[in-house]
Design a protein around this motif. Sequence first.
Motif, PDB file in Angstrom:
ATOM      1  N   MET A 186       0.851  -1.166   0.000  1.00  0.00           N
ATOM      2  CA  MET A 186       0.000   0.000   0.000  1.00  0.00           C
ATOM      3  C   MET A 186       0.899   1.233   0.000  1.00  0.00           C
ATOM      4  SD  MET A 186      -2.836   1.300   2.776  1.00  0.00           S
ATOM      5  CE  MET A 186      -3.377  -0.326   3.062  1.00  0.00           C
ATOM      6  N   LYS A 187       0.595   2.165  -0.829  1.00  0.00           N
ATOM      7  CA  LYS A 187       1.382   3.382  -0.964  1.00  0.00           C
ATOM      8  C   LYS A 187       0.792   4.478  -0.081  1.00  0.00           C
ATOM      9  CE  LYS A 187       2.648   6.771  -4.423  1.00  0.00           C
ATOM     10  NZ  LYS A 187       2.406   7.243  -5.769  1.00  0.00           N
ATOM     11  N   TYR A 188       1.675   5.177   0.625  1.00  0.00           N
ATOM     12  CA  TYR A 188       1.231   6.289   1.466  1.00  0.00           C
ATOM     13  C   TYR A 188       1.342   7.589   0.696  1.00  0.00           C
ATOM     14  CZ  TYR A 188       1.395   3.010   5.290  1.00  0.00           C
ATOM     15  OH  TYR A 188       1.175   1.936   6.098  1.00  0.00           O
ATOM     16  N   ILE A 189       0.344   8.441   0.868  1.00  0.00           N
ATOM     17  CA  ILE A 189       0.312   9.736   0.186  1.00  0.00           C
ATOM     18  C   ILE A 189       0.157  10.815   1.250  1.00  0.00           C
ATOM     19  CG2 ILE A 189      -0.948  11.161  -1.456  1.00  0.00           C
ATOM     20  CD1 ILE A 189      -1.963   8.580  -2.753  1.00  0.00           C
ATOM     21  N   ASN A 190       0.885  11.898   1.087  1.00  0.00           N
ATOM     22  CA  ASN A 190       0.768  13.024   1.999  1.00  0.00           C
ATOM     23  C   ASN A 190      -0.585  13.695   1.752  1.00  0.00           C
ATOM     24  OD1 ASN A 190       0.913  15.464   3.380  1.00  0.00           O
ATOM     25  ND2 ASN A 190       3.098  15.703   2.972  1.00  0.00           N
ATOM     26  N   ALA A 191      -1.377  13.813   2.806  1.00  0.00           N
ATOM     27  CA  ALA A 191      -2.722  14.384   2.675  1.00  0.00           C
ATOM     28  C   ALA A 191      -2.683  15.795   2.113  1.00  0.00           C
ATOM     29  CB  ALA A 191      -3.430  14.366   4.022  1.00  0.00           C
ATOM     30  N   ALA A 192      -1.658  16.562   2.434  1.00  0.00           N
ATOM     31  CA  ALA A 192      -1.550  17.944   1.954  1.00  0.00           C
ATOM     32  C   ALA A 192      -1.436  18.002   0.436  1.00  0.00           C
ATOM     33  CB  ALA A 192      -0.351  18.634   2.604  1.00  0.00           C
ATOM     34  N   GLU A 193      -1.003  16.906  -0.167  1.00  0.00           N
ATOM     35  CA  GLU A 193      -0.858  16.873  -1.628  1.00  0.00           C
ATOM     36  C   GLU A 193      -2.173  16.588  -2.346  1.00  0.00           C
ATOM     37  OE1 GLU A 193       2.151  13.997  -2.494  1.00  0.00           O
ATOM     38  OE2 GLU A 193       3.691  15.078  -1.370  1.00  0.00           O
ATOM     39  N   VAL A 194      -3.143  15.994  -1.654  1.00  0.00           N
ATOM     40  CA  VAL A 194      -4.358  15.570  -2.353  1.00  0.00           C
ATOM     41  C   VAL A 194      -5.657  16.105  -1.751  1.00  0.00           C
ATOM     42  CG1 VAL A 194      -3.338  13.459  -3.290  1.00  0.00           C
ATOM     43  CG2 VAL A 194      -4.421  13.416  -1.051  1.00  0.00           C
ATOM     44  N   LEU A 195      -5.627  16.596  -0.516  1.00  0.00           N
ATOM     45  CA  LEU A 195      -6.853  17.056   0.131  1.00  0.00           C
ATOM     46  C   LEU A 195      -6.845  18.575   0.287  1.00  0.00           C
ATOM     47  CD1 LEU A 195      -7.177  14.407   2.986  1.00  0.00           C
ATOM     48  CD2 LEU A 195      -8.357  14.433   0.789  1.00  0.00           C
ATOM     49  N   PRO A 196      -8.011  19.196   0.230  1.00  0.00           N
ATOM     50  CA  PRO A 196      -8.084  20.646   0.441  1.00  0.00           C
ATOM     51  C   PRO A 196      -7.779  20.990   1.906  1.00  0.00           C
ATOM     52  CG  PRO A 196     -10.269  19.715   0.057  1.00  0.00           C
ATOM     53  CD  PRO A 196      -9.295  18.618  -0.113  1.00  0.00           C
ATOM     54  N   ASP A 197      -7.284  22.222   2.131  1.00  0.00           N
ATOM     55  CA  ASP A 197      -6.862  22.659   3.464  1.00  0.00           C
ATOM     56  C   ASP A 197      -7.977  22.537   4.502  1.00  0.00           C
ATOM     57  OD1 ASP A 197      -4.324  23.210   2.566  1.00  0.00           O
ATOM     58  OD2 ASP A 197      -4.730  25.340   2.190  1.00  0.00           O
ATOM     59  N   TYR A 198      -9.201  22.898   4.140  1.00  0.00           N
ATOM     60  CA  TYR A 198     -10.288  22.852   5.120  1.00  0.00           C
ATOM     61  C   TYR A 198     -10.545  21.423   5.593  1.00  0.00           C
ATOM     62  CZ  TYR A 198     -13.650  21.025   1.709  1.00  0.00           C
ATOM     63  OH  TYR A 198     -14.304  20.236   0.808  1.00  0.00           O
ATOM     64  N   LEU A 199     -10.376  20.453   4.698  1.00  0.00           N
ATOM     65  CA  LEU A 199     -10.600  19.063   5.061  1.00  0.00           C
ATOM     66  C   LEU A 199      -9.473  18.546   5.968  1.00  0.00           C
ATOM     67  CD1 LEU A 199     -12.406  16.628   4.829  1.00  0.00           C
ATOM     68  CD2 LEU A 199     -11.320  16.074   2.658  1.00  0.00           C
ATOM     69  N   ILE A 200      -8.255  18.940   5.678  1.00  0.00           N
ATOM     70  CA  ILE A 200      -7.125  18.555   6.527  1.00  0.00           C
ATOM     71  C   ILE A 200      -7.308  19.113   7.923  1.00  0.00           C
ATOM     72  CG2 ILE A 200      -4.641  18.840   6.896  1.00  0.00           C
ATOM     73  CD1 ILE A 200      -4.335  18.735   3.823  1.00  0.00           C
ATOM     74  N   THR A 201      -7.735  20.382   8.029  1.00  0.00           N
ATOM     75  CA  THR A 201      -7.969  21.006   9.334  1.00  0.00           C
ATOM     76  C   THR A 201      -9.050  20.237  10.098  1.00  0.00           C
ATOM     77  OG1 THR A 201      -7.406  23.156   8.387  1.00  0.00           O
ATOM     78  CG2 THR A 201      -8.601  23.163  10.480  1.00  0.00           C
ATOM     79  N   GLU A 202     -10.079  19.827   9.416  1.00  0.00           N
ATOM     80  CA  GLU A 202     -11.167  19.079  10.055  1.00  0.00           C
ATOM     81  C   GLU A 202     -10.676  17.716  10.542  1.00  0.00           C
ATOM     82  OE1 GLU A 202     -14.729  19.275  11.666  1.00  0.00           O
ATOM     83  OE2 GLU A 202     -13.884  20.902  10.461  1.00  0.00           O
ATOM     84  N   ILE A 203      -9.887  17.040   9.746  1.00  0.00           N
ATOM     85  CA  ILE A 203      -9.350  15.734  10.139  1.00  0.00           C
ATOM     86  C   ILE A 203      -8.405  15.880  11.333  1.00  0.00           C
ATOM     87  CG2 ILE A 203      -7.859  13.816   9.407  1.00  0.00           C
ATOM     88  CD1 ILE A 203      -9.044  14.220   6.557  1.00  0.00           C
ATOM     89  N   GLN A 204      -7.619  16.960  11.345  1.00  0.00           N
ATOM     90  CA  GLN A 204      -6.672  17.181  12.442  1.00  0.00           C
ATOM     91  C   GLN A 204      -7.372  17.395  13.779  1.00  0.00           C
ATOM     92  OE1 GLN A 204      -4.451  20.410  10.701  1.00  0.00           O
ATOM     93  NE2 GLN A 204      -2.754  19.046  10.121  1.00  0.00           N
ATOM     94  N   LYS A 205      -8.635  17.765  13.752  1.00  0.00           N
ATOM     95  CA  LYS A 205      -9.384  17.913  15.004  1.00  0.00           C
ATOM     96  C   LYS A 205      -9.588  16.541  15.666  1.00  0.00           C
ATOM     97  CE  LYS A 205     -12.001  21.988  13.572  1.00  0.00           C
ATOM     98  NZ  LYS A 205     -13.339  22.492  13.231  1.00  0.00           N
ATOM     99  N   HIS A 206      -9.609  15.495  14.863  1.00  0.00           N
ATOM    100  CA  HIS A 206      -9.870  14.147  15.363  1.00  0.00           C
ATOM    101  C   HIS A 206      -8.597  13.324  15.534  1.00  0.00           C
ATOM    102  CE1 HIS A 206     -14.173  14.770  14.757  1.00  0.00           C
ATOM    103  NE2 HIS A 206     -13.829  15.369  13.630  1.00  0.00           N
TER     104      HIS A 206
END
Length: 87
Positions: A1-21
């Motif tokens: 399984m290949k790991y991808i940096n979330a910052a490369e594929v997800l919008p900033d608002y979604l990353i911020t929301e995920i970081q809350k959890h």
Amino acid sequence: MKYINAAEVLPDYLITEIQKHISGEVIYIPAGEERTKWGEKNGSRQYFENRNRRIKLHYKKGYTIEEIAVEFGLAYETIRKIVYKPL
């Protein structure tokens, strides 16, 4: 399984929301499509269904569990489970 940096594929608002959890951890996101059941891709499921059907047919014809076990090369308990399992 290949790991991808979330910052490369997800919008900033979604990353911020995920970081809350969860933050700074590896997270797995499963594929969106439905998973296939065990053995459906390579035909194993069909093979075992056919084999078990033949075992039940032998039993209905009067063969003993011991005879069926020898013919199919399976343990007595395995044949017993197949024979007594409802369809």
